[in-house]
Design a protein around this motif. Structure first.
Motif, PDB file in Angstrom:
ATOM      1  N   VAL A 115       2.666   3.838  -2.257  1.00 38.22           N
ATOM      2  CA  VAL A 115       1.362   3.182  -2.359  1.00 38.22           C
ATOM      3  C   VAL A 115       1.393   1.858  -1.600  1.00 38.22           C
ATOM      4  CG1 VAL A 115      -0.282   2.103  -3.944  1.00 38.22           C
ATOM      5  CG2 VAL A 115       0.826   4.269  -4.567  1.00 38.22           C
ATOM      6  N   GLN A 116       0.359   1.632  -0.803  1.00 32.25           N
ATOM      7  CA  GLN A 116       0.253   0.394  -0.017  1.00 32.25           C
ATOM      8  C   GLN A 116      -0.551  -0.671  -0.748  1.00 32.25           C
ATOM      9  OE1 GLN A 116       1.748  -0.003   3.245  1.00 32.25           O
ATOM     10  NE2 GLN A 116       2.789   1.708   2.289  1.00 32.25           N
ATOM     11  N   HIS A 117      -1.710  -0.306  -1.240  1.00 28.75           N
ATOM     12  CA  HIS A 117      -2.509  -1.259  -2.000  1.00 28.75           C
ATOM     13  C   HIS A 117      -3.456  -0.506  -2.927  1.00 28.75           C
ATOM     14  CE1 HIS A 117      -4.805  -0.641   1.814  1.00 28.75           C
ATOM     15  NE2 HIS A 117      -5.824  -0.583   1.001  1.00 28.75           N
ATOM     16  N   ILE A 118      -4.038  -1.252  -3.875  1.00 30.32           N
ATOM     17  CA  ILE A 118      -4.873  -0.649  -4.919  1.00 30.32           C
ATOM     18  C   ILE A 118      -6.170  -1.437  -5.035  1.00 30.32           C
ATOM     19  CG2 ILE A 118      -5.078  -0.253  -7.413  1.00 30.32           C
ATOM     20  CD1 ILE A 118      -2.105   0.321  -7.501  1.00 30.32           C
ATOM     21  N   ASP A 130       0.329   7.185   4.044  1.00 30.64           N
ATOM     22  CA  ASP A 130      -0.128   8.217   4.982  1.00 30.64           C
ATOM     23  C   ASP A 130      -1.649   8.199   5.154  1.00 30.64           C
ATOM     24  OD1 ASP A 130      -1.047   9.218   2.593  1.00 30.64           O
ATOM     25  OD2 ASP A 130       0.031  11.131   2.702  1.00 30.64           O
ATOM     26  N   GLY A 131      -2.301   7.202   4.529  1.00 29.08           N
ATOM     27  CA  GLY A 131      -3.746   7.062   4.678  1.00 29.08           C
ATOM     28  C   GLY A 131      -4.569   7.841   3.677  1.00 29.08           C
ATOM     29  N   LEU A 152     -10.737  11.999   2.338  1.00 26.04           N
ATOM     30  CA  LEU A 152     -10.009  10.741   2.211  1.00 26.04           C
ATOM     31  C   LEU A 152      -8.702  10.794   3.002  1.00 26.04           C
ATOM     32  CD1 LEU A 152     -10.693   9.973  -1.554  1.00 26.04           C
ATOM     33  CD2 LEU A 152     -11.598   8.758   0.434  1.00 26.04           C
ATOM     34  N   LYS A 153      -8.837  10.691   4.307  1.00 27.58           N
ATOM     35  CA  LYS A 153      -7.689  10.695   5.208  1.00 27.58           C
ATOM     36  C   LYS A 153      -7.786   9.489   6.134  1.00 27.58           C
ATOM     37  CE  LYS A 153      -7.543  15.754   5.106  1.00 27.58           C
ATOM     38  NZ  LYS A 153      -7.693  17.013   5.884  1.00 27.58           N
ATOM     39  N   ASN A 154      -6.639   8.915   6.424  1.00 24.33           N
ATOM     40  CA  ASN A 154      -6.590   7.735   7.291  1.00 24.33           C
ATOM     41  C   ASN A 154      -7.461   6.605   6.735  1.00 24.33           C
ATOM     42  OD1 ASN A 154      -5.730   6.208   9.464  1.00 24.33           O
ATOM     43  ND2 ASN A 154      -7.257   7.052  10.880  1.00 24.33           N
ATOM     44  N   VAL A 155      -7.369   6.402   5.415  1.00 24.63           N
ATOM     45  CA  VAL A 155      -8.142   5.348   4.754  1.00 24.63           C
ATOM     46  C   VAL A 155      -7.581   3.980   5.137  1.00 24.63           C
ATOM     47  CG1 VAL A 155      -8.792   4.335   2.534  1.00 24.63           C
ATOM     48  CG2 VAL A 155      -8.762   6.827   2.813  1.00 24.63           C
ATOM     49  N   LEU A 169     -12.669   4.708   6.739  1.00 23.06           N
ATOM     50  CA  LEU A 169     -11.632   5.513   7.392  1.00 23.06           C
ATOM     51  C   LEU A 169     -11.280   4.922   8.756  1.00 23.06           C
ATOM     52  CD1 LEU A 169     -12.850   9.131   6.549  1.00 23.06           C
ATOM     53  CD2 LEU A 169     -11.684   7.460   5.108  1.00 23.06           C
ATOM     54  N   GLY A 170     -10.223   5.452   9.327  1.00 24.90           N
ATOM     55  CA  GLY A 170      -9.745   4.956  10.609  1.00 24.90           C
ATOM     56  C   GLY A 170     -10.746   5.089  11.732  1.00 24.90           C
TER      57      GLY A 170
END
Length: 816
Positions: A115-118, A130-131, A152-155, A169-170
């Motif tokens: 997990v990167q951030h919440i 992984d986004g 929800l990909k590349n968030v 998203l990206g």
């Protein structure tokens, strides 16, 4: 077959570790952590890719002699209103607090890795490396993202309103989910949401800034979800600020030329037309619950919105020069000038009146605000406070301890200050985190503090976490404390079974004892390189035990706590009480509908078995009245209040208001008994009068200033009293004074519950207001049936609303 690799830290320290090819990468990582004397982290290969800890080594591209990097991340803690989530160094997550609002992540533990951030609202959303995104908590408020999971990909980032989430998203597109009424449905503007750079949220709406500087909005129109009236003005937008209020909201956008465009609820600052010509060269904007304050390039300030809540700064306008920063409580503002002095305005009872400490407010470095109080840190490290004493405005009890203060954090009604030596000083409402005495000896070497609405979580230098405040809001982390200890770098479990397993493998037991007995201390010097030594075995055994035993134990504990949830248990508190009608049928329908719609459970501070018993006895009582069967009334009615007392005391045995609540329910019980017999109506009236007064006293302990700012709220209650007297006057006779006095008190009780707005937590406020209105409805039906006209099946309706009202009031108090 085995593999040997070198693992290094960013500091340059390295160690050589060995693992079998059929083992997982996690085993290799654990040995590296032990060898390097550090806590959890992530293994990164030479190409910069994070290795999956669950993948077998043989399935990776690792080779003998490879150089890996162990990235150690500092522990991060994020808070929703009633729960906490901690990101550990290895990217996994530990949660605690209100289950229904994200304190229970047991449904997604395997997904919460890397997990990167919440982000948090009534639920949590975690962005993985992984986004992808993982959500949990209240389903209707964004905890369930299954409908959009494949999108929800590349968030890149996530923003939250009160009940919905929006992810950028990206490719610059946006995905939304959660309550449609709070902005969870963006389908009407989906084709416009392209090349989005950032998103801002009010309570029930979102505003997205696009790459070309234009803005797209969606959600509740009255909260800023409809910007059509100013759409042509929203060009070259640089920044957006929002008023976030349970009752409404608005947006204010700063354009590239320093002008400002506003929209949303006019009562919340959505209309700036009165000061539009002054809004030039705006540098920053701050928002209270009902107003905005803009700092201009010349250091002056322009305000708009509710005049009584900071929207009118006319009384101090000549003092607002060379303003450096502005801080806001819910209903007031405080500006720090370049000479370190402070100017305040807005609602006097909420921190706008700093006259008592004005001579102390010199060389101010920073200001923090609770809901209705302020705390200023001076350049010598001392602290000056003002505003509501009950909410942290009075720090006199700890003033001699407030020295060398580095930073301050605030809950709704309390403050926590970190001193230079890493210790912590707290003050304000004890139940909301103002009293940390129970954990004071643990609060050492504190680096950072995070706050929910009524609790605090402190991150220590060793990565461990200490919590205090309302247990229902995250102040009690005992259920996950074993897991949180794993956040501490180099901490090992002293367990005789570890030694037994090691001895069975023929290892030197004495060498193991030297390591295992150093439980609270850093690890000893790194062990030699491969072949595997005793340290590797200890690491493997210990981490395996944590993985296989501690997690299930924590889960079992959560399941055990979940057993003690109320019969409703369906997050009824999520609905705005301002929309609750007094009609009994509509009110009951409201409760039923919300119970059916809400899928997420909320940890209830009421004992579930006794709550179930309460509803069962009530059902039998109502059936007895409907048949009718008078004998049932004499048997069942006297049981209701004692059962409710038990549900409260067993669910919240240490609640600060337990004596007053018990007293209120005792007098209610006496009233129930007196009304069973003819000729004792006055005695019953007196008993319930005392009960209402007890509730008024309880509610006053968290009184806000809503009635001072919105006195018209009292008008419907006054009209109701007048109307009742007008229609009942001919039959009241000698009961006129007692009955009118009683009606006055029950109106006071309802108004006292409403006046907790902004100082009590959302769910506590909503439960108590609903309860007060139901209780009031029950009493009014008694009066109407006795003095005005007969109500069909009055006994049934009176008892139903009475018990619902009493339960909701007690439930709301227990949530505080």
């Amino acid at each position: 077959m085995s593999i040997t690799v070198d693992v290094g830290l960013l500091s340059g320290k390295t160690a050589t570790v060995k693992a079998a090819l059929d083992e997982e990468v996690g085993a290799l990582k654990r040995r590296a952590q032990i060898a390097l004397g550090v806590g959890g982290g992530r293994l990164v290969d030479s190409s910069g890719s994070v290795l999956d800890a669950c993948a077998p080594i043989k399935c990776t591209r690792l080779q003998n002699g490879d150089l890996l990097t162990l990235h150690i991340s500092r522990v991060q803690v994020q808070a929703s209103a009633t729960a906490f989530a901690a990101i550990r160094g290895d990217g996994s997550v530990v949660t605690w607090g209100s289950d229904g609002n994200g304190g229970d992540s047991s449904a997604v533990p395997d997904q919460l890795q890397n997990v990167q951030h919440i982000q948090a609202c009534g639920a949590f959303a975690a962005v993985l490396d992984d986004g992808s995104a993982v959500t949990w908590g209240s389903a209707v408020h964004g905890g369930d993202s299954s409908a959009v999971q494949d999108q929800l990909k590349n968030v890149q980032q996530i923003q939250a309103s009160y009940g919905a989430l929006a992810a950028i998203l990206g490719d610059g597109s946006v995905v939304t989910w959660g309550s449609a009424a709070h902005g969870g449905d963006s389908s009407a503007v989906q084709d416009q949401l392209k090349n989005v750079l950032q998103i801002q949220a009010s309570s029930m709406a979102f505003a997205a800034i696009l790459g070309d500087g234009s803005v797209v909005t969606w959600g509740a129109a009255t909260n800023g979800g409809d910007s059509s009236a100013v759409q042509d003005q929203l060009t070259n937008v640089r920044q957006i600020n929002a008023v976030v209020n349970l009752l409404g909201g608005a947006f204010a956008a700063i354009l590239g030329d320093g002008s400002v465009v506003t929209w949303g609820g006019a009562a919340y600052g959505g209309d700036s037309s009165a000061v539009q010509d002054q809004l030039k060269n705006v540098q920053q904007i701050q928002a209270s619950y009902f107003a905005f304050a803009a700092v201009l390039g010349d250091g002056s300030v322009v305000t708009w919105g509710s005049a009584s809540d900071g929207g009118d700064s006319g009384a101090v306008q000549d003092q607002l020069k060379n303003v450096q920063q502005v801080q806001a409580s819910h209903f007031a503002f405080a500006a720090v000038l370049d000479d370190g002095s402070v100017v305040t305005w807005g609602n006097a009872a909420c921190g706008a009146d700093s006259s008592a400490v004005q001579d102390q407010l010199k060389n101010v470095q920073q200001i923090q605000a609770s809901s209705v109080a302020f705390a200023a840190v001076l350049d010598d490290g001392s602290v000056v406070t003002w505003g509501s004493a009950l909410h942290g405005g009075d720090s006199s009890a700890v003033q001699d301890q407030l020295k060398n203060v580095q930073q301050i954090q605030a809950s709704v009604s309390a403050f926590a200050a970190i001193l230079r030596d890493g210790s912590v000083v707290t003050w304000g409402n004890a139940a909301h985190g103002g009293d940390s005495s129970a954990v004071q000896d643990q609060l050492k070497n504190v680096l950072q503090i995070q706050a929910s609405s009524m609790a605090f979580a402190a991150i220590l230098g060793d990565g461990s976490i200490v919590t205090w405040g309302s247990s229902a809001q995250g102040g009690d982390s005992s259920a996950v404390q074993d897991l949180l200890k794993l956040l501490s770098a180099g901490r090992l479990l002293r367990d005789a079974e570890v030694l037994g397993e090691a001895a069975a493998r023929g290892d030197d037991g004495r060498a193991l004892i030297d390591i295992v007995r150093c439980e609270p201390q850093p690890l000893l010097a790194p062990p030699p390189a491969a072949p595997l030594g005793p340290e590797d075995i200890v690491a493997s055994v210990i981490t395996d035990r944590y993985t296989k035993e501690l997690n299930p134990r924590a889960e079992a504990h959560r399941n055990n706590r979940a057993f003690f949830m109320a019969i409703s248990g369906k997050n009824l508190h999520q609905v705005y009480m301002t929309k609750l009608h007094l009609g009994v049928l509509y009110g009951c329908r409201w409760i039923y509908k919300q119970a059916q719609r809400s899928k997420a459970r909320h940890t209830c501070p009421m004992n579930k078995p006794l709550t179930l018993l309460l509803w069962a006895v009530l059902l039998l009582e109502l059936l007895g009245r409907a048949i009718p069967l008078p004998e049932a009334d004499f048997v069942l009615k006297p049981l209701l209040m004692p059962i409710l007392v038990g549900a409260f005391l067993l669910g919240s045995p240490k609640h600060s208001q337990r004596i007053l609540v018990t007293a209120a329910l005792f007098f209610s019980w006496l009233g129930d008994i007196f009304l069973l017999f003819e000729g004792y109506f006055v005695f019953g009236l007196a008993s319930f009068l005392i009960a209402h007064i007890m509730y008024v006293v309880i509610f006053q302990k968290e009184r806000g200033t809503l009635l001072l700012r919105r006195p018209w709220i009292s008008v419907p209650f006054l009209l109701l009293t007048i109307a009742f007297y007008w229609f009942a006057r001919k039959r009241l006779g000698s009961m006129t004074v007692p009955v009118l006095g009683y009606i006055t008190v029950i109106c006071m009780m309802a108004l006292a519950a409403i006046n907790r707005y902004g100082t009590a937590t959302q769910q506590s406020f909503q439960w108590t207001v609903a309860g007060a209105l139901f209780f009031m409805s029950s009493d009014l039906m008694i009066g109407i049936d006795k003095f005005i006209t007969r109500i069909p099946m009055a006994d049934v309706w009176i008892m139903l609303t009475y018990v619902i009202g009493q339960y909701a009031i007690v439930r709301g108090i227990s949530e505080a």
